[in-house]
Design a protein around this motif. Sequence first.
Motif, PDB file in Angstrom:
ATOM      1  N   ASN A 156       0.807  -1.222   0.000  1.00 23.31           N
ATOM      2  CA  ASN A 156       0.000   0.000   0.000  1.00 23.31           C
ATOM      3  C   ASN A 156       0.845   1.278   0.000  1.00 23.31           C
ATOM      4  O   ASN A 156       0.674   2.160   0.845  1.00 23.31           O
ATOM      5  CB  ASN A 156      -0.954   0.003   1.217  1.00 23.31           C
ATOM      6  CG  ASN A 156      -2.153   0.922   0.975  1.00 23.31           C
ATOM      7  OD1 ASN A 156      -2.674   0.969  -0.136  1.00 23.31           O
ATOM      8  ND2 ASN A 156      -2.573   1.658   1.986  1.00 23.31           N
ATOM      9  N   GLY A 157       1.764   1.382  -0.934  1.00 24.53           N
ATOM     10  CA  GLY A 157       2.546   2.609  -1.089  1.00 24.53           C
ATOM     11  C   GLY A 157       3.906   2.579  -0.407  1.00 24.53           C
ATOM     12  O   GLY A 157       4.733   3.466  -0.625  1.00 24.53           O
ATOM     13  N   ARG A 158       4.148   1.568   0.435  1.00 25.10           N
ATOM     14  CA  ARG A 158       5.413   1.544   1.160  1.00 25.10           C
ATOM     15  C   ARG A 158       6.611   1.375   0.223  1.00 25.10           C
ATOM     16  O   ARG A 158       7.680   1.946   0.463  1.00 25.10           O
ATOM     17  CB  ARG A 158       5.393   0.426   2.207  1.00 25.10           C
ATOM     18  CG  ARG A 158       4.538   0.815   3.425  1.00 25.10           C
ATOM     19  CD  ARG A 158       4.086  -0.368   4.239  1.00 25.10           C
ATOM     20  NE  ARG A 158       3.355   0.070   5.425  1.00 25.10           N
ATOM     21  CZ  ARG A 158       2.098   0.520   5.421  1.00 25.10           C
ATOM     22  NH1 ARG A 158       1.414   0.606   4.284  1.00 25.10           N
ATOM     23  NH2 ARG A 158       1.509   0.916   6.533  1.00 25.10           N
ATOM     24  N   THR A 159       6.425   0.609  -0.849  1.00 26.14           N
ATOM     25  CA  THR A 159       7.560   0.433  -1.762  1.00 26.14           C
ATOM     26  C   THR A 159       7.854   1.732  -2.527  1.00 26.14           C
ATOM     27  O   THR A 159       8.995   1.958  -2.927  1.00 26.14           O
ATOM     28  CB  THR A 159       7.312  -0.729  -2.755  1.00 26.14           C
ATOM     29  OG1 THR A 159       5.986  -0.625  -3.283  1.00 26.14           O
ATOM     30  CG2 THR A 159       7.444  -2.070  -2.051  1.00 26.14           C
ATOM     31  N   ASP A 160       6.831   2.594  -2.691  1.00 27.91           N
ATOM     32  CA  ASP A 160       7.097   3.913  -3.284  1.00 27.91           C
ATOM     33  C   ASP A 160       7.975   4.740  -2.348  1.00 27.91           C
ATOM     34  O   ASP A 160       8.861   5.471  -2.781  1.00 27.91           O
ATOM     35  CB  ASP A 160       5.790   4.677  -3.539  1.00 27.91           C
ATOM     36  CG  ASP A 160       4.945   4.016  -4.620  1.00 27.91           C
ATOM     37  OD1 ASP A 160       5.528   3.343  -5.494  1.00 27.91           O
ATOM     38  OD2 ASP A 160       3.711   4.170  -4.582  1.00 27.91           O
ATOM     39  N   VAL A 161       7.693   4.653  -1.048  1.00 25.32           N
ATOM     40  CA  VAL A 161       8.503   5.383  -0.070  1.00 25.32           C
ATOM     41  C   VAL A 161       9.939   4.852  -0.101  1.00 25.32           C
ATOM     42  O   VAL A 161      10.905   5.615  -0.077  1.00 25.32           O
ATOM     43  CB  VAL A 161       7.920   5.248   1.354  1.00 25.32           C
ATOM     44  CG1 VAL A 161       8.675   6.144   2.327  1.00 25.32           C
ATOM     45  CG2 VAL A 161       6.430   5.562   1.377  1.00 25.32           C
TER      46      VAL A 161
ATOM     47  N   ALA B 296      11.532   3.699  -2.499  1.00 29.37           N
ATOM     48  CA  ALA B 296      12.261   4.072  -3.713  1.00 29.37           C
ATOM     49  C   ALA B 296      12.946   5.431  -3.591  1.00 29.37           C
ATOM     50  O   ALA B 296      13.829   5.747  -4.379  1.00 29.37           O
ATOM     51  CB  ALA B 296      11.304   4.074  -4.911  1.00 29.37           C
ATOM     52  N   ASP B 297      12.540   6.249  -2.626  1.00 27.34           N
ATOM     53  CA  ASP B 297      13.151   7.570  -2.448  1.00 27.34           C
ATOM     54  C   ASP B 297      14.264   7.442  -1.407  1.00 27.34           C
ATOM     55  O   ASP B 297      14.013   7.216  -0.226  1.00 27.34           O
ATOM     56  CB  ASP B 297      12.075   8.565  -1.977  1.00 27.34           C
ATOM     57  CG  ASP B 297      12.613   9.978  -1.865  1.00 27.34           C
ATOM     58  OD1 ASP B 297      13.779  10.145  -1.424  1.00 27.34           O
ATOM     59  OD2 ASP B 297      11.881  10.924  -2.211  1.00 27.34           O
ATOM     60  N   GLU B 298      15.501   7.618  -1.847  1.00 27.67           N
ATOM     61  CA  GLU B 298      16.630   7.346  -0.957  1.00 27.67           C
ATOM     62  C   GLU B 298      16.664   8.235   0.275  1.00 27.67           C
ATOM     63  O   GLU B 298      17.136   7.826   1.331  1.00 27.67           O
ATOM     64  CB  GLU B 298      17.953   7.473  -1.719  1.00 27.67           C
ATOM     65  CG  GLU B 298      18.275   6.232  -2.524  1.00 27.67           C
ATOM     66  CD  GLU B 298      19.616   6.326  -3.233  1.00 27.67           C
ATOM     67  OE1 GLU B 298      20.576   6.829  -2.614  1.00 27.67           O
ATOM     68  OE2 GLU B 298      19.694   5.889  -4.396  1.00 27.67           O
ATOM     69  N   VAL B 299      16.186   9.478   0.116  1.00 28.39           N
ATOM     70  CA  VAL B 299      16.143  10.382   1.273  1.00 28.39           C
ATOM     71  C   VAL B 299      14.886  10.110   2.092  1.00 28.39           C
ATOM     72  O   VAL B 299      14.927  10.018   3.317  1.00 28.39           O
ATOM     73  CB  VAL B 299      16.168  11.863   0.816  1.00 28.39           C
ATOM     74  CG1 VAL B 299      16.062  12.796   2.024  1.00 28.39           C
ATOM     75  CG2 VAL B 299      17.434  12.142   0.022  1.00 28.39           C
ATOM     76  N   GLY B 300      13.761   9.952   1.393  1.00 27.71           N
ATOM     77  CA  GLY B 300      12.472   9.831   2.069  1.00 27.71           C
ATOM     78  C   GLY B 300      12.231   8.496   2.739  1.00 27.71           C
ATOM     79  O   GLY B 300      11.390   8.382   3.625  1.00 27.71           O
ATOM     80  N   ARG B 301      12.995   7.452   2.352  1.00 31.09           N
ATOM     81  CA  ARG B 301      12.684   6.101   2.844  1.00 31.09           C
ATOM     82  C   ARG B 301      12.848   5.957   4.351  1.00 31.09           C
ATOM     83  O   ARG B 301      12.285   5.057   4.957  1.00 31.09           O
ATOM     84  CB  ARG B 301      13.526   5.045   2.114  1.00 31.09           C
ATOM     85  CG  ARG B 301      14.995   5.067   2.424  1.00 31.09           C
ATOM     86  CD  ARG B 301      15.732   3.822   1.867  1.00 31.09           C
ATOM     87  NE  ARG B 301      15.603   3.659   0.430  1.00 31.09           N
ATOM     88  CZ  ARG B 301      16.622   3.302  -0.383  1.00 31.09           C
ATOM     89  NH1 ARG B 301      17.825   3.076   0.128  1.00 31.09           N
ATOM     90  NH2 ARG B 301      16.431   3.159  -1.675  1.00 31.09           N
TER      91      ARG B 301
END
Lengths: 495, 210
Positions: free
Chosen positions: A295-300, A302-307
């Motif tokens: 539910n969107g966690r893999t999108d998070v 993918a962002d090296e800073v945001g993860r």
Amino acid sequence: MSAPGAARPFPEAAREALRDSQLRRNVGKATTTIRAKRAAAVAELPDWEALRAAGSAIKARTMATLPEQLERLEASVTRAGGTVHWARDGAEANAIVAAIAKANGTGEVIKVKSLATDEIDLNDALEREGIHAIETDLAELINQLAGDWSSHILVPAIHRNRAEIRRLFERTIAQGRELSDEPEALTEAARVHLREKFLSVPVAVSGANFGVAETGTIAVFESEGNGRMCTTLPRVLVTVMGIEKVVPEWRDIEVFAQLLPRSSTAERMNPYTSFWTGVRPGDGPEEFHLVLLDNGRTDVLADEVGRQALHCIRCSACLNVCPVYSRTGGQAYGSIYPGPIGAILTPQLRGLDQAPTLPWASSLCGACYEACPVRIDIPTVLVHLRGRVVREVEGKGRGEKAVMQAVARVFGSRRRYETAQKLARLGRGPLGVLGGGAPGLGAWAQARDLPEIPAQTFREWWASREPGDRERGDGGGGSGDAPPAAAGSDRGLGT
Amino acid sequence: MTAARDTVMRRIRDALGPAPAAPEAVPRAYRPAGGPVDFDPVDRFAEVVADYDATVHRVAAADLEDALGRCCRERGATRIAVPPGLPWRVAGVETVADDPPLGARDLDAIDGVLTGCAVAIAQTGTIVLDGAGTSGRRALTLVPDLHLCVVRTDQVLPAVPDAVAAVAPAVREGRPITFVSGPSATADIELNRVQGVHGPRTLDVFLVEG
């Protein structure tokens, strides 16, 4: 309780929240009280900073090796007699839970407070399938009965006072019986109402604070005992767990079981923590299902800073120290995840275009970073997301981006810069536009006062001085002959 | 089912990129299991448990059974459940062994429960139950409204890492672990602490020299 649907811009929702004086008083009291208690609880552990460093590193290590950790977790839960399900999104997770409830022929499930199931609107989805989900956490029960949603991760009904809760209970679970508005009496009413449910409902749904890859052990930290009831008494237990909640080793619990309670409820330890591993014959549920949720966690991820937002252990310490949250409360954030962590998690989980104002719901004071038990650098992620919103989200960001590009071009050349300064005095050109509130700059300009444009710039004043003055070169330092407005104009835009 | 698994796994691998950074080693500079502490674990345990509004009874081994009986009388408990094979008798109180296992409604109708524990944690005032031996099944210490728990002083460990290490073999065996730190509580109504929501509302801890 379900989260709100369409997200309103934060500034608009915050204005409304700030007008509600009861909400402001309650949230102010809650955050101040917990903040002080937490500081004392943390000060008691001499190795607190070492625990934070370990917590942060365990989470970073988990994210870097996530496929391996999830495979280990799946294998160990299965080995212990549990069934593992995977859900790409909320709808898929909800369907899995509904199917399990139906297979057990029940029209009711009991629930432990769980942010993951709130995130995916599980209760509404089950209701549509004819299954009623009963919230068993006291605050969640209050919100559910009131048709309300959470204002704080930890104390979700903090926006309600006791008189409101008494009226609500009299109308609902006490079935017309009169109650006093002492918290003890209200709690007793909830105990009596829920006890029968714990003893009779065959399916429970929980979230998870941690899932241990090594052993397949799931952990739920709680206070009231409703978590123990739900994970022990029903015949079937379903746990919905975000994929980021996995930790590699059982030993890692020694870190988080110290960080979480002190950061969250400011206690040395919360009253009850349950750890269970699959199915234990003769003790607890006969069936255990673990639903691993993306539910969107893999999108998070993918962002090296945001993860690093995925490192969050949901303690709510950042909410209580936040100067913005402690005034607006949680509902203004338009998400089940409020406060500083919500401001970085919600836009990443839902997509930046769904919550483009949240990365600005902060003064960047850094108190959240200081308080975070796993050292999530929330201010850095906020700034990073602001940049991404401007670059990636169309519409509102476009004006600011265009103006900033023009300003960069002007600052890049002395000739263009001097021309622009002259135009600015006439209220025109790129610099003049900044002062006058450019189109598309609404929010940016609203919160910032630009200095008056001076009649003469420092450069013009320098150039116009007598030759003798120039050789002395005192630049006007303390001599009283500096141009009247030059210092002011330097501060905002730099000459 | 496997489609969802494959998709989530592929998304994770895509998100991490073709050459994900080598995982950071975990610095464990905090006090580990077995590390030194600057307090007396038994005294600290008694203090912290009392802080949670549980009652701590420090008794000599020879006086334990009398103390248990006295406590039951004070609490008005005449019938209490016990895990099978519990080594203590309670003077003047009917004990019901959990063998065959008592149903949840039987437990709801009983006055209290008496158990031991696996270990205890001084720094956090925590009783650790491990689902076997004197700890009993999970429901046993959950449904009754009164929990009497016997803790031997040699079971009291200084801090959380000691207890996590001590129960690791039980966890690997698949046994459920429960941490109990005081009676159940909530602060959900105006942040007022109310003792006793769904778990036992009264917790009596018997700290026995042993």
